[in-house]
Scaffold this active site. Structure first.
Site, PDB file in Angstrom:
ATOM      1  N   HIS A  87       0.830  -1.226   0.000  1.00  0.00           N
ATOM      2  CA  HIS A  87       0.000   0.000   0.000  1.00  0.00           C
ATOM      3  C   HIS A  87       0.857   1.266   0.000  1.00  0.00           C
ATOM      4  CE1 HIS A  87       0.035   0.174   4.582  1.00  0.00           C
ATOM      5  NE2 HIS A  87      -0.014   1.462   4.323  1.00  0.00           N
ATOM      6  N   ASP A 223       0.987  -7.629   2.595  1.00  0.00           N
ATOM      7  CA  ASP A 223       1.126  -6.211   2.216  1.00  0.00           C
ATOM      8  C   ASP A 223       2.606  -5.818   2.041  1.00  0.00           C
ATOM      9  OD1 ASP A 223       0.792  -3.506   1.830  1.00  0.00           O
ATOM     10  OD2 ASP A 223      -0.555  -3.202   3.521  1.00  0.00           O
ATOM     11  N   SER A 657       4.057   2.411   8.450  1.00  0.00           N
ATOM     12  CA  SER A 657       3.837   1.369   7.463  1.00  0.00           C
ATOM     13  C   SER A 657       5.115   1.116   6.700  1.00  0.00           C
ATOM     14  CB  SER A 657       2.723   1.764   6.500  1.00  0.00           C
ATOM     15  OG  SER A 657       1.496   1.431   7.064  1.00  0.00           O
TER      16      SER A 657
END
Ligand code: ARG
Ligand code: ASP
Length: 726
Positions: A87, A223, A657
């Site tokens: 992402h 991810d 992230s």
């Protein structure tokens, strides 16, 4: 006897210390030695603070890279191979995707370096060194100074520090306030500008579960994505060139194949964006009771309209998927945040803390004199700011985030500003860039959907904003122009504006400047945003800013007060997009009555969630085959299963992230990408009972790279180790 008592006392105190710590804190790497090293080692860490952050030798920090300024990434090979989240690299993956080469749907794997794809504008930033510059930054600053003088004194000091700091070629400086402006730290950075896409799994793996599973544990998302940093022949930053060479790092992370067990030490190293842990209870209460509910309701309304349109038309589904995900991401986060604060009595805990604070002041005249006014003043200011804060959030959400046409109108306002300030040259320059951007924008724009959102949200705006005058332009349209409903206003604007299509914009842009400016100024979308923002600025924003400035000044003092009043408590600074270390352990949690979550998920869970053909829960055929054949290679856990994700007590936030999860020895064990919903309030009130970060198990990443994608070139490049099975 006394000695024994003393020893026992030390033992119990340290025991309590040990038990009390569970993961809260985002620590400055430079200060680990004095603040954290002992505790980290007590928790099982086998490294020293110097192994994590050092300017004298290669250390973990040399493998941690700020990815594009918004995510974190880490080096995993001696050839500049970079790991981050799918992402985080989504924009790049999307930009290389075409109907023929659908990398979002099918994944992308460069089989050799010459197939790696350049990404203009994407950067990778290293931290060369960190320095505490508080003394120099606050030189000459006095307690009694007014805010303006204080700020200009500091600004001059910072200029001075920058001017006198010696930098090597291509090094840059940034100095940021910490602890609400009570301390300043300097970061010397080096930014690489040639960062290429190396590999990404198909979306069915990289975004498995999509919005339904976003912020959710148990999770089964792979991810991750790989990039590579390129440098010039001297290993220095350079613009993209086919002659550039893979960057040779000072340090890269070995990868552990031995996995994690409950209670294992974990360290997450990255660039957390923003937190607010030291707010008074009044602020938290306002967020939970007033601001979050308003923002949630606005997005709820917008998302329902878009969702209905996406379900009705597959074309719309593609066009709005990423916009929907962006709006839904924080909508869902705020719901979890409010719920978690209620569930853990977050406001009550803040109030208890404040009672203790007040008690300490009562016991100490000097502190009382200095800080006694703070909490009562906060109460007053938060009461005062409430209607303005609510209006501020309404305006931001409705005008800036959810009605798309107004975003275009806002750009047009800037274009007019360019013309007025910089003449035709300024206009032409901005127009060129704007036209470029808008081409992409209109590709995924449906005015008929946006018009519905406009009608629905401005009804809420008019009815719910507590400061009546702010919505006077809308009231005027309703009464004077004889429009009967908010939908009528919308229809009127959308039918008569040039800005609902690229064609309309192009027609205006083809006119000579003077005519174009006149057309823009007379456009109904332009006049609408102009009157709405004028009303907002005059009747709300000025006052909001004034009170907010006062709150910020008070907050600086309150931060210092907390440190003075509780001198034994360890304080970590709020996140501010600078490099931080957080650590904790692998741990499940009690989500609600009678529900306890385990800390690790497996490929079995992917298959449990599998819905053939679904846009969120489909599973690629090849992955199913590997599962049925149990063809797991060296990547299975001891129980023979492929682990997917795990959770820990590490204190993380947006910006973390892509951060590496690192084991006690400094090896990579996972990749941070999310938090569990119940604990998203960790941004305001970390609570070890339910705050968990979510990481992809690195063995799932390797399994996908090797067995699914057959990208053995990448496996060969990485250093796989067995720290537990020596
Ligand atoms: N919640 C995560 C974060 O805040 C992941 C967001 C991306 N994924 C998504 N389904 N929208 O960034
Ligand atoms: N998903 C977030 C990010 O993209 C991480 C978080 O908020 O926990 O940085």
């Amino acid at each position: 006897m006394q000695r024994i008592v003393k020893i026992l006392l030390v033992f119990f105190v340290s025991l309590q210390f040990h038990v009390a710590f569970a993961g809260e804190g985002m620590w400055i790497p430079l200060l680990l030695k004095s603040l954290n090293e002992k505790e980290m080692q007590n928790m099982g860490m086998k490294m020293t603070a110097e192994d994590i952050y050092s300017v004298n030798k290669g250390s973990l920090k040399d493998a941690i890279v700020h990815f594009g300024g918004f995510c974190t990434s880490e080096l995993v090979s001696s050839n500049g191979l970079l790991l981050t989240n799918h992402h985080c690299g989504y924009g790049q993956i999307q930009s290389h995707t075409t109907l023929e080469n659908n990398y979002i749907r099918d994944g992308f794997w460069a089989k050799s370096m010459d197939q790696e794809l350049p990404n203009p504008g994407l950067t990778a930033t290293f931290i060369v060194r960190i320095k505490d510059v508080t003394e120099a930054a606050l030189n000459g600053v006095k307690d009694k100074m007014d805010e303006k003088t204080r700020q200009s004194t500091i600004d001059l000091n910072l200029e001075q520090i920058k001017a006198t700091t010696r930098l090597a070629a291509q090094e840059e400086i940034s100095i940021k306030p910490f602890y609400k402006g009570n301390q300043y730290f300097m970061f010397v950075t080096m930014t690489y500008r040639d960062v290429r896409l190396v590999g990404a799994p198909p979306e069915m793996i990289g975004k498995f579960g999509s919005d339904t599973d976003n912020w959710v544990w148990p999770r089964h998302t792979g991810d991750f994505a790989f990039f590579r940093i390129y440098a010039d022949e001297n290993n220095m930053p350079a613009d993209y060139s086919p002659d550039n060479k893979p960057y040779q790092p000072k340090h890269y992370l070995p990868i552990s194949l031995d996995g994690v067990a409950e209670d294992d030490f974990t360290l997450v190293f990255g660039f957390p964006g923003r937190t607010n842990e030291y707010l008074p209870s009044y602020a938290v209460e306002q967020t939970v009771e007033v601001l979050n509910p308003a923002k949630i309701a606005i997005r709820d309304r917008a998302l329902k309209i878009v969702d209905a349109a996406m379900r009705a038309d597959p074309q719309v589904k593609i066009q709005y998927a990423s916009k929907f995900a962006r709006i839904a991401n924080y909508w869902k986060k705020w719901i979890g945040e409010s719920q978690g604060l209620k569930q853990t009595n977050g406001i009550g805990k803040k109030q208890d803390y404040e009672a203790k604070f007040e008690k300490k002041l009562t016991d100490n005249k000097k502190l009382k004199k200095k800080y006694g006014h703070l909490l009562p003043k906060f109460k007053e200011l938060y009461t005062e700011i409430e209607p303005y804060a609510l209006t501020h959030d309404y305006y931001n959400e409705v005008v800036f985030r959810n009605v798309e046409l107004l975003r275009v109108a806002n750009y047009m306002t800037r274009l007019v500003g360019q013309f007025e300030n910089n003449g035709e040259a300024g206009y032409d320059n901005y127009k060129g860039r704007l036209a470029n951007y808008l081409k992409g924008f209109y590709k995924d724009y449906r005015p008929e959907i946006d018009r519905k959102v406009f009608g629905a949200l401005f009804e809420m705006y008019d009815k719910n904003i507590p400061i009546q005058n702010v919505s006077s332009p809308i009231k005027q349209l309703l009464t004077q122009r004889n429009m009967k409903s908010y939908d009528d206003i919308a229809t009127n604007i959308y039918e008569n504006s040039y800005f609902t299509s690229m064609g309309g914009v192009e027609r205006v842009f083809a006119m000579d400047v003077a005519t174009a400016i006149e057309k823009i100024k007379n456009d109904p979308a332009y006049s609408f945003i102009k009157s709405v923002s004028e009303a907002f600025n005059t009747h709300a924003e000025k006052e909001y800013n004034r009170i907010n400035d006062e709150i910020n000044t008070l907050m600086r003092s309150y931060m210092q007060a907390q440190m003075d009043v509780f001198p034994k408590k360890r304080f970590y600074p709020d996140a501010n997009s600078t490099m931080r270390v957080t650590y904790g352990k692998v741990d499940g949690y009690n989500a609600r009555d009678a529900v306890r979550y385990m800390p690790v998920t497996y490929l079995e869970g992917v298959m449990e969630k599998y819905v053939p053909g679904d846009y969120e829960f489909d599973v690629p055929k090849k992955l199913q085959e590997l599962y049925h054949a149990k063809d797991y290679g060296q990547y299975a856990a001891d129980n023979g299963k492929i682990p997917i994700c795990f959770i820990g007590t590490n204190h993380t936030t947006g910006g973390n992230s892509g951060s590496p999860a690192i084991d006690a020895h400094g090896n990579l064990i996972g990749l941070n990408f999310d938090r569990a919903w119940e604990g998203t309030m960790s941004d305001m009130n970390y609570d070890a009972s339910i705050c968990r970060n979510i990481m992809v198990d690195v063995r799932y990443i390797l399994f996908i790279v090797d067995k699914y994608a057959g990208a053995s070139n990448l496996i060969d490049e990485m250093k796989l180790v067995h720290p537990k099975k020596k």
